[in-house]
Structures are given as C-alpha cells and as structure tokens.
Design a protein around this motif. Sequence first.
Motif, PDB file in Angstrom:
ATOM      1  N   ALA A 153     -10.884   8.431  -5.492  1.00  0.00           N
ATOM      2  CA  ALA A 153     -12.221   8.266  -6.071  1.00  0.00           C
ATOM      3  C   ALA A 153     -12.355   6.850  -6.609  1.00  0.00           C
ATOM      4  N   GLY A 154     -13.491   6.234  -6.354  1.00  0.00           N
ATOM      5  CA  GLY A 154     -13.732   4.894  -6.881  1.00  0.00           C
ATOM      6  C   GLY A 154     -13.211   3.765  -6.027  1.00  0.00           C
ATOM      7  N   MET A 155     -12.682   4.047  -4.853  1.00  0.00           N
ATOM      8  CA  MET A 155     -12.228   2.971  -3.954  1.00  0.00           C
ATOM      9  C   MET A 155     -13.403   2.053  -3.629  1.00  0.00           C
TER      10      MET A 155
ATOM     11  N   ILE B 267       0.849  -1.191   0.000  1.00  0.00           N
ATOM     12  CA  ILE B 267       0.000   0.000   0.000  1.00  0.00           C
ATOM     13  C   ILE B 267       0.888   1.245   0.000  1.00  0.00           C
ATOM     14  N   GLU B 268       0.476   2.277  -0.719  1.00  0.00           N
ATOM     15  CA  GLU B 268       1.141   3.571  -0.648  1.00  0.00           C
ATOM     16  C   GLU B 268       0.277   4.525   0.179  1.00  0.00           C
ATOM     17  N   PHE B 269       0.894   5.144   1.169  1.00  0.00           N
ATOM     18  CA  PHE B 269       0.217   6.134   2.003  1.00  0.00           C
ATOM     19  C   PHE B 269       0.767   7.498   1.574  1.00  0.00           C
ATOM     20  N   VAL B 270      -0.039   8.254   0.854  1.00  0.00           N
ATOM     21  CA  VAL B 270       0.411   9.500   0.239  1.00  0.00           C
ATOM     22  C   VAL B 270       0.170  10.676   1.181  1.00  0.00           C
ATOM     23  N   ILE B 271       1.221  11.484   1.371  1.00  0.00           N
ATOM     24  CA  ILE B 271       1.165  12.630   2.262  1.00  0.00           C
ATOM     25  C   ILE B 271       1.220  13.909   1.426  1.00  0.00           C
TER      26      ILE B 271
ATOM     27  N   GLY C 196      -3.196  14.946  -7.680  1.00  0.00           N
ATOM     28  CA  GLY C 196      -2.946  14.574  -9.066  1.00  0.00           C
ATOM     29  C   GLY C 196      -2.256  13.233  -9.178  1.00  0.00           C
ATOM     30  N   TYR C 197      -1.327  12.968  -8.257  1.00  0.00           N
ATOM     31  CA  TYR C 197      -0.597  11.692  -8.238  1.00  0.00           C
ATOM     32  C   TYR C 197      -1.555  10.526  -8.038  1.00  0.00           C
ATOM     33  N   VAL C 198      -2.453  10.655  -7.074  1.00  0.00           N
ATOM     34  CA  VAL C 198      -3.396   9.574  -6.774  1.00  0.00           C
ATOM     35  C   VAL C 198      -4.472   9.461  -7.855  1.00  0.00           C
ATOM     36  N   ASN C 199      -4.904  10.587  -8.383  1.00  0.00           N
ATOM     37  CA  ASN C 199      -5.946  10.567  -9.411  1.00  0.00           C
ATOM     38  C   ASN C 199      -5.508   9.825 -10.668  1.00  0.00           C
ATOM     39  N   ALA C 200      -4.205   9.766 -10.895  1.00  0.00           N
ATOM     40  CA  ALA C 200      -3.684   9.102 -12.092  1.00  0.00           C
ATOM     41  C   ALA C 200      -3.629   7.583 -11.951  1.00  0.00           C
ATOM     42  N   LYS C 201      -3.884   7.062 -10.753  1.00  0.00           N
ATOM     43  CA  LYS C 201      -3.787   5.622 -10.506  1.00  0.00           C
ATOM     44  C   LYS C 201      -5.099   4.921 -10.891  1.00  0.00           C
ATOM     45  N   THR C 202      -4.952   3.676 -11.323  1.00  0.00           N
ATOM     46  CA  THR C 202      -6.129   2.869 -11.660  1.00  0.00           C
ATOM     47  C   THR C 202      -6.442   1.835 -10.577  1.00  0.00           C
ATOM     48  N   ASP C 203      -5.414   1.365  -9.874  1.00  0.00           N
ATOM     49  CA  ASP C 203      -5.604   0.374  -8.806  1.00  0.00           C
ATOM     50  C   ASP C 203      -5.865   1.113  -7.492  1.00  0.00           C
ATOM     51  N   VAL C 204      -7.014   1.765  -7.426  1.00  0.00           N
ATOM     52  CA  VAL C 204      -7.288   2.753  -6.382  1.00  0.00           C
ATOM     53  C   VAL C 204      -7.402   2.169  -4.972  1.00  0.00           C
ATOM     54  N   ASP C 205      -7.601   0.865  -4.838  1.00  0.00           N
ATOM     55  CA  ASP C 205      -7.722   0.273  -3.510  1.00  0.00           C
ATOM     56  C   ASP C 205      -6.388   0.204  -2.771  1.00  0.00           C
ATOM     57  N   TYR C 206      -5.309   0.544  -3.446  1.00  0.00           N
ATOM     58  CA  TYR C 206      -3.979   0.385  -2.856  1.00  0.00           C
ATOM     59  C   TYR C 206      -3.304   1.720  -2.550  1.00  0.00           C
ATOM     60  N   TYR C 207      -4.136   2.775  -2.393  1.00  0.00           N
ATOM     61  CA  TYR C 207      -3.611   4.098  -2.072  1.00  0.00           C
ATOM     62  C   TYR C 207      -4.452   4.733  -0.974  1.00  0.00           C
ATOM     63  N   LEU C 208      -3.773   5.310   0.011  1.00  0.00           N
ATOM     64  CA  LEU C 208      -4.408   6.073   1.073  1.00  0.00           C
ATOM     65  C   LEU C 208      -3.829   7.478   1.061  1.00  0.00           C
TER      66      LEU C 208
ATOM     67  N   ALA D 242     -12.518  -2.148   0.466  1.00  0.00           N
ATOM     68  CA  ALA D 242     -11.295  -1.481   0.897  1.00  0.00           C
ATOM     69  C   ALA D 242     -11.601  -0.365   1.890  1.00  0.00           C
ATOM     70  N   GLN D 243     -12.655   0.394   1.618  1.00  0.00           N
ATOM     71  CA  GLN D 243     -13.039   1.490   2.514  1.00  0.00           C
ATOM     72  C   GLN D 243     -13.303   0.971   3.930  1.00  0.00           C
ATOM     73  N   LEU D 244     -14.101  -0.090   4.048  1.00  0.00           N
ATOM     74  CA  LEU D 244     -14.440  -0.642   5.359  1.00  0.00           C
ATOM     75  C   LEU D 244     -13.239  -1.323   6.009  1.00  0.00           C
ATOM     76  N   PHE D 245     -12.393  -1.949   5.200  1.00  0.00           N
ATOM     77  CA  PHE D 245     -11.185  -2.593   5.735  1.00  0.00           C
ATOM     78  C   PHE D 245     -10.326  -1.566   6.458  1.00  0.00           C
ATOM     79  N   TRP D 246     -10.054  -0.441   5.793  1.00  0.00           N
ATOM     80  CA  TRP D 246      -9.172   0.568   6.390  1.00  0.00           C
ATOM     81  C   TRP D 246      -9.856   1.326   7.520  1.00  0.00           C
TER      82      TRP D 246
END
Length: 344
Positions: free
Chosen positions: A280-282, A54-58, A102-114, A286-290
């Motif tokens: 967006a789109g998580m 998982i990537e945790f973006v700050i 912008g960094y996160v919005n460009a990702k497609t595997d959205v369940d792996y970013y916080l 994944a939402q409930l897991f975290w």
Amino acid sequence: MGTEENRQRTIGLKQEKEYIMKKLFVVLMCVLALSGVLWAQGNAEAAKYPDRAIEFVIPGSAGGGSDILGRTITDIIQKYKLVDQTITIVNKGGGASAVSHGYVNAKTDVDYYLLTCNSANQLSMHVNKSMSPKGPFTPIANMALDDILLVSRTDGKFPDWASVEKAIKANPSSLTVGLADDLDAMALALLEEKTGTKFNPSAYFASSGEVATALLGGHMDLAILNPVECVGLVEGGRLTAIGSFAPKAMSAPFEKTPTFTALGHPDVVMQMSRSVIGPAGMSREAQLFWSDVLQKVSETQEWKVGYIQKNVLEGQYLNADDFTKFYAESEKMLLDFAKKLGIL
C-alpha cells in the motif's frame, strides 16, 4: 593641472576597478549557477529508482506455485539485466498469506518491496483481514492464469473421480482433502455444492509444496493443487490429476485429465490469476517501473516456454492500469462467490 589629472586618473581607476568587479561577479554567478545545475543532475542520477536492493516477498515456502513464479521472474530479470539492483527472494509462508502481508505492511520504504499474488491471496486478505491500514495493495502486473486440479496418489485407492464420488457419497466426510489457501477451500466448496458431496477439509497447510508432500506420504486422500505445483509429480507417475476445474481440456501432461464439465458438472469451473503487487502506498513511479520490467519478462522465451508452457499455464500479461481494473473486478467476483459459499 597636475592635481586635476591625478584626480581624473583616480576616478578612472576606480571606475575600471568597479567594472572589473562587476564582470567578476557576473562570471562567479554563472559558475555557481552551472555548478548548481550539475549538482542537481548528479543527485538526480544518483537517486534514480531503484537505487538499492529489492525484496521480492513470497507468501509461501520454497517449491510452491508462488515461489516458482517469484524465482522465475527474478532469474529472468537478472539474466537480461533488466534491473541494476539486486533482488532477494524472501519466503514468508503461513496464515494463508497473512504472514507475508504483515511483513510488508510493517515497512515504510514501500517502493523497495514486491509480492507475488494470486486469487487465493486476494481472498485471504479479506478472510484474514491482512490488508494494510494505509490502504489496499498496489497492483503492478498480471502474469498468467492458472487452472485448479483435484489430485490423488497414483498408487492410492482413487484412480478417477468415479471412485471418489462412490466412496464419499457412501460415507460423507470420510475422505480428507489437502488445502493450502482459501481459494483451495473455495474450489472444494464449489465441488461439494455442485456434486452433492461432503469432504473433510481439515488438512490445511502453509504451502502447496507441503500439501503435495503430505499427499505423497499417505497423510490424506486427495489434494487441491495447481498444475505448476504438481506437474513434475504427474509426469513422474507419482500423482494423478483426476479432475480439472478448467473451462476447457488441458494440454500435456494433463491432456487425459477430464474437466468436471466433461464429468457432468458444468458449473464446477474456476481459474486463478498469478500476478505481482506492491505494498500500500507504493509510488506511481515504482508501480510503472516494475510494470514495464515485468512486460519485458513476459516477452522472453524463458517465460513463454520455461514457465508458461512448462507449467501448463495460460500467459496473460496485463500492465499496471489494465491489471488494476482486472484486480478490482476479480476481487469483487471472489468476494461475492465466497459469501455465497459461506467462506466469508
């Protein structure tokens, strides 16, 4: 008779062979069915979320309030093994959180970013138009409420609000205030409106850590900071909190810091939330897991004492559903307030 016996024997053998084949077919089907069940179970176990890092973006640089939040959460998760996968901190400061969005919005595997989030980031999404075209970010959990401070150098010219007010009213726009995001700008605008003052807000930085460094270096007169962003410097005697936007008196080491209400300005009150969101789109899974993981984080002593108490915060965990409501309500309030103050 011999011929008839042979014919009957042949028929019997044929029937017995067909019976055996039918039994073998049934057994084979059972084996295949069982294999399918085991294969499906194996795949389900193999695909159990999260099945990779998982990537945790700050949305800020190292040392700022958002960075401290993200690293504290990650450390607690790893200490108690709340998640099997690795969590990597990725600092993406700049653009008042627009770079991280912008960094996160460009990702497609959205369940792996916080992402860490606060009220300033919420406001910036609209000011900078940095939300994803796929929709709004996904609220996961609120973790705390944070106060806002007006801070000066202890060895500087402004030991208290009275000295600031005297100087700025005598010479409007003469004092420069360091800001790190749009909520800082909103707090300053509120202070100006309610106290009849006018500051110079041109010192805008990518993170609160940079603001504190610039203030210490004498590059500006004052700064808007959260307690978590300056508590060590206040305790060390290098910075002084001369006014608090908090609704009530704060605890140590800010117990001597007057609220603006106590200074005669009861409308100068503002707090910010500190939370975790997803792209967006998580997925709901994944939402409930975290959300569940973060509840466990909020129940640890490391969180209650090592983060909330240490950084003079107010603990306020809200799960995914409660936070979704809170997020929508606070966003509306922020936007209405920003429009009133001319920030939007």
